[in-house]
Design a protein around this motif. Structure first.
Motif, PDB file in Angstrom:
ATOM      1  N   ARG A  80      33.832  24.306 -19.306  1.00  0.00           N
ATOM      2  CA  ARG A  80      33.393  24.035 -17.934  1.00  0.00           C
ATOM      3  C   ARG A  80      33.692  25.303 -17.152  1.00  0.00           C
ATOM      4  NH1 ARG A  80      35.735  21.472 -13.403  1.00  0.00           N
ATOM      5  NH2 ARG A  80      34.122  20.547 -12.119  1.00  0.00           N
ATOM      6  N   ILE A  81      32.629  25.959 -16.689  1.00  0.00           N
ATOM      7  CA  ILE A  81      32.794  27.270 -16.059  1.00  0.00           C
ATOM      8  C   ILE A  81      32.135  27.302 -14.685  1.00  0.00           C
ATOM      9  CG2 ILE A  81      33.016  28.565 -18.208  1.00  0.00           C
ATOM     10  CD1 ILE A  81      30.091  29.303 -18.022  1.00  0.00           C
ATOM     11  N   ARG A  82      32.654  28.178 -13.864  1.00  0.00           N
ATOM     12  CA  ARG A  82      32.085  28.460 -12.546  1.00  0.00           C
ATOM     13  C   ARG A  82      31.447  29.835 -12.665  1.00  0.00           C
ATOM     14  NH1 ARG A  82      32.163  26.215  -8.324  1.00  0.00           N
ATOM     15  NH2 ARG A  82      32.194  26.874  -6.174  1.00  0.00           N
ATOM     16  N   ILE A  83      30.134  29.884 -12.476  1.00  0.00           N
ATOM     17  CA  ILE A  83      29.422  31.154 -12.677  1.00  0.00           C
ATOM     18  C   ILE A  83      28.713  31.581 -11.403  1.00  0.00           C
ATOM     19  CG2 ILE A  83      29.080  30.936 -15.155  1.00  0.00           C
ATOM     20  CD1 ILE A  83      26.323  29.863 -14.604  1.00  0.00           C
ATOM     21  N   ARG A  84      28.626  32.893 -11.263  1.00  0.00           N
ATOM     22  CA  ARG A  84      27.809  33.517 -10.229  1.00  0.00           C
ATOM     23  C   ARG A  84      26.656  34.189 -10.938  1.00  0.00           C
ATOM     24  NH1 ARG A  84      31.877  37.030  -8.419  1.00  0.00           N
ATOM     25  NH2 ARG A  84      33.541  35.664  -8.993  1.00  0.00           N
TER      26      ARG A  84
ATOM     27  N   LYS B 218      18.131  36.094  -5.612  1.00  0.00           N
ATOM     28  CA  LYS B 218      19.194  35.737  -4.677  1.00  0.00           C
ATOM     29  C   LYS B 218      20.451  35.359  -5.448  1.00  0.00           C
ATOM     30  CE  LYS B 218      16.141  34.061  -1.084  1.00  0.00           C
ATOM     31  NZ  LYS B 218      15.770  32.908  -0.262  1.00  0.00           N
ATOM     32  N   LYS B 219      21.590  35.646  -4.856  1.00  0.00           N
ATOM     33  CA  LYS B 219      22.860  35.294  -5.480  1.00  0.00           C
ATOM     34  C   LYS B 219      23.099  33.797  -5.349  1.00  0.00           C
ATOM     35  CE  LYS B 219      24.972  39.732  -4.543  1.00  0.00           C
ATOM     36  NZ  LYS B 219      26.022  40.447  -3.817  1.00  0.00           N
ATOM     37  N   ALA B 220      23.567  33.194  -6.450  1.00  0.00           N
ATOM     38  CA  ALA B 220      23.862  31.762  -6.458  1.00  0.00           C
ATOM     39  C   ALA B 220      25.144  31.534  -7.243  1.00  0.00           C
ATOM     40  CB  ALA B 220      22.706  30.989  -7.088  1.00  0.00           C
ATOM     41  N   GLU B 221      25.755  30.379  -7.008  1.00  0.00           N
ATOM     42  CA  GLU B 221      27.001  30.035  -7.687  1.00  0.00           C
ATOM     43  C   GLU B 221      26.993  28.550  -7.999  1.00  0.00           C
ATOM     44  OE1 GLU B 221      31.769  30.251  -6.749  1.00  0.00           O
ATOM     45  OE2 GLU B 221      30.406  31.636  -5.748  1.00  0.00           O
ATOM     46  N   CYS B 222      27.489  28.201  -9.180  1.00  0.00           N
ATOM     47  CA  CYS B 222      27.564  26.784  -9.543  1.00  0.00           C
ATOM     48  C   CYS B 222      28.647  26.593 -10.604  1.00  0.00           C
ATOM     49  CB  CYS B 222      26.227  26.260 -10.049  1.00  0.00           C
ATOM     50  SG  CYS B 222      25.714  26.944 -11.618  1.00  0.00           S
ATOM     51  N   THR B 223      29.082  25.364 -10.732  1.00  0.00           N
ATOM     52  CA  THR B 223      30.018  24.980 -11.783  1.00  0.00           C
ATOM     53  C   THR B 223      29.250  24.131 -12.776  1.00  0.00           C
ATOM     54  OG1 THR B 223      31.847  24.998 -10.226  1.00  0.00           O
ATOM     55  CG2 THR B 223      32.176  23.815 -12.285  1.00  0.00           C
ATOM     56  N   ILE B 224      29.260  24.554 -14.039  1.00  0.00           N
ATOM     57  CA  ILE B 224      28.516  23.806 -15.050  1.00  0.00           C
ATOM     58  C   ILE B 224      29.405  23.515 -16.253  1.00  0.00           C
ATOM     59  CG2 ILE B 224      26.283  24.779 -14.423  1.00  0.00           C
ATOM     60  CD1 ILE B 224      26.457  26.552 -16.927  1.00  0.00           C
ATOM     61  N   GLN B 225      29.042  22.465 -16.945  1.00  0.00           N
ATOM     62  CA  GLN B 225      29.604  22.150 -18.254  1.00  0.00           C
ATOM     63  C   GLN B 225      28.587  22.673 -19.252  1.00  0.00           C
ATOM     64  OE1 GLN B 225      32.535  20.485 -19.200  1.00  0.00           O
ATOM     65  NE2 GLN B 225      31.922  21.129 -21.230  1.00  0.00           N
ATOM     66  N   VAL B 226      28.961  23.669 -20.031  1.00  0.00           N
ATOM     67  CA  VAL B 226      28.027  24.282 -20.969  1.00  0.00           C
ATOM     68  C   VAL B 226      27.676  23.264 -22.046  1.00  0.00           C
ATOM     69  CG1 VAL B 226      27.703  26.125 -22.654  1.00  0.00           C
ATOM     70  CG2 VAL B 226      28.920  26.591 -20.535  1.00  0.00           C
ATOM     71  N   ASP B 227      26.391  23.049 -22.232  1.00  0.00           N
ATOM     72  CA  ASP B 227      25.921  22.148 -23.284  1.00  0.00           C
ATOM     73  C   ASP B 227      25.568  22.920 -24.542  1.00  0.00           C
ATOM     74  OD1 ASP B 227      26.138  19.854 -21.691  1.00  0.00           O
ATOM     75  OD2 ASP B 227      24.150  20.201 -20.838  1.00  0.00           O
TER      76      ASP B 227
ATOM     77  N   GLY C 126      23.372  24.207 -19.424  1.00  0.00           N
ATOM     78  CA  GLY C 126      24.474  23.348 -19.027  1.00  0.00           C
ATOM     79  C   GLY C 126      24.079  22.439 -17.892  1.00  0.00           C
ATOM     80  N   HIS C 127      24.943  21.495 -17.594  1.00  0.00           N
ATOM     81  CA  HIS C 127      24.682  20.553 -16.512  1.00  0.00           C
ATOM     82  C   HIS C 127      25.846  20.567 -15.532  1.00  0.00           C
ATOM     83  CE1 HIS C 127      27.154  18.192 -19.300  1.00  0.00           C
ATOM     84  NE2 HIS C 127      27.539  17.512 -18.230  1.00  0.00           N
ATOM     85  N   SER C 128      25.521  20.260 -14.287  1.00  0.00           N
ATOM     86  CA  SER C 128      26.573  20.160 -13.279  1.00  0.00           C
ATOM     87  C   SER C 128      26.913  18.691 -13.078  1.00  0.00           C
ATOM     88  CB  SER C 128      26.124  20.814 -11.972  1.00  0.00           C
ATOM     89  OG  SER C 128      25.080  20.075 -11.409  1.00  0.00           O
ATOM     90  N   GLU C 129      27.710  18.392 -12.068  1.00  0.00           N
ATOM     91  CA  GLU C 129      28.153  17.025 -11.854  1.00  0.00           C
ATOM     92  C   GLU C 129      27.058  16.140 -11.272  1.00  0.00           C
ATOM     93  OE1 GLU C 129      31.157  18.567  -9.587  1.00  0.00           O
ATOM     94  OE2 GLU C 129      32.469  18.917 -11.277  1.00  0.00           O
ATOM     95  N   LEU C 130      26.047  16.728 -10.679  1.00  0.00           N
ATOM     96  CA  LEU C 130      24.956  15.930 -10.128  1.00  0.00           C
ATOM     97  C   LEU C 130      24.033  15.459 -11.248  1.00  0.00           C
ATOM     98  CD1 LEU C 130      24.060  18.198  -7.094  1.00  0.00           C
ATOM     99  CD2 LEU C 130      25.380  16.095  -7.057  1.00  0.00           C
ATOM    100  N   PRO C 131      23.582  14.217 -11.213  1.00  0.00           N
ATOM    101  CA  PRO C 131      22.706  13.745 -12.283  1.00  0.00           C
ATOM    102  C   PRO C 131      21.367  14.484 -12.273  1.00  0.00           C
ATOM    103  CG  PRO C 131      23.179  11.986 -10.684  1.00  0.00           C
ATOM    104  CD  PRO C 131      23.901  13.194 -10.247  1.00  0.00           C
ATOM    105  N   GLY C 132      20.958  14.914 -13.453  1.00  0.00           N
ATOM    106  CA  GLY C 132      19.689  15.613 -13.593  1.00  0.00           C
ATOM    107  C   GLY C 132      19.719  17.070 -13.212  1.00  0.00           C
ATOM    108  N   ASP C 133      20.857  17.586 -12.815  1.00  0.00           N
ATOM    109  CA  ASP C 133      20.965  18.997 -12.413  1.00  0.00           C
ATOM    110  C   ASP C 133      21.308  19.823 -13.641  1.00  0.00           C
ATOM    111  OD1 ASP C 133      21.019  21.268 -10.894  1.00  0.00           O
ATOM    112  OD2 ASP C 133      22.997  20.880 -10.028  1.00  0.00           O
ATOM    113  N   ILE C 134      20.291  20.310 -14.317  1.00  0.00           N
ATOM    114  CA  ILE C 134      20.472  21.090 -15.547  1.00  0.00           C
ATOM    115  C   ILE C 134      20.149  22.544 -15.255  1.00  0.00           C
ATOM    116  CG2 ILE C 134      19.658  21.436 -17.894  1.00  0.00           C
ATOM    117  CD1 ILE C 134      19.130  18.437 -18.013  1.00  0.00           C
ATOM    118  N   HIS C 135      21.024  23.425 -15.682  1.00  0.00           N
ATOM    119  CA  HIS C 135      20.833  24.867 -15.484  1.00  0.00           C
ATOM    120  C   HIS C 135      20.557  25.523 -16.824  1.00  0.00           C
ATOM    121  CE1 HIS C 135      22.262  24.882 -11.313  1.00  0.00           C
ATOM    122  NE2 HIS C 135      23.114  23.943 -11.715  1.00  0.00           N
ATOM    123  N   ARG C 136      19.579  26.382 -16.831  1.00  0.00           N
ATOM    124  CA  ARG C 136      19.248  27.174 -18.021  1.00  0.00           C
ATOM    125  C   ARG C 136      19.212  28.622 -17.550  1.00  0.00           C
ATOM    126  NH1 ARG C 136      16.279  26.239 -23.075  1.00  0.00           N
ATOM    127  NH2 ARG C 136      15.138  28.142 -23.499  1.00  0.00           N
TER     128      ARG C 136
END
Length: 171
Positions: free
Chosen positions: A93-97, A104-113, A124-134
């Motif tokens: 579980r990482i916090r990435i910039r 644009k610069k962005a930041e999020c905390t994800i659980q790497v899948d 990975g996905h964040s704590e919000l349902p359906g919020d998947i980051h690739r």
């Protein structure tokens, strides 16, 4: 403007001293850069050889999980089966910039899948349902372990995951 010989001599000495000072600063700066680069290459080589540095996210696991037999030089509590080793955490579980597709610069905390080592993409996905980051690895500008806030190097982590997968026969 009548400049005498003594003043020319003073300017010549002053400019020569300035040039020598600049040359010494350049030499020192390049030595520091060379030393840092050598330390970075040594750390990367250690990771590629199987060493897990402290700044890479790890989990505790038994050697039996990896299919390896523990060497007989381990302490008694390891031999009795109570010991665990640090294993590279492939799903931390990482916090990435990062830079989003619009630059644009962005930041999020994800659980790497999943980490795709070939394509160099983290999913990975964040704590919000359906919020998947690739995210492509080249877009990530900084990473921290979400629980502890400790900074870690994504490139070294990817190399460590690659080595761990190769040792398990998943490469």
């Amino acid at each position: 403007m009548n400049i005498g010989l003594a003043q020319w001599h003073f300017f010549a000495v002053l400019s020569t001293g300035g040039l020598i000072l600049l040359a010494l600063m350049w030499f020192a700066w390049h030595r520091v850069i060379g030393r840092r680069e050598a330390e970075r290459r040594i750390a990367a080589a250690r990771v590629r050889s199987g060493h897990v540095p402290l700044e890479i996210p790890t989990v505790r696991g038994r050697l039996d999980d990896l299919g390896e037999t523990p060497p007989d030089t381990l302490p008694e509590w390891f031999i009795q089966g109570k010991g665990e080793h640090a294993i590279v955490d492939e799903q931390p579980r990482i916090r990435i910039r990062y830079l989003d597709p619009h630059g644009k610069k962005a930041e999020c905390t994800i659980q790497v899948d999943h980490l795709d080592v070939q394509k160099k993409i983290i999913t990975g996905h964040s704590e919000l349902p359906g919020d998947i980051h690739r995210l492509p690895l080249h877009a990530i500008t900084g990473a921290r372990i979400a629980d502890s806030g400790q900074r870690f190097n994504i490139d070294l982590w990817v190399d460590a995951v690659r080595v761990a997968r190769r040792r398990r026969g998943q490469a």
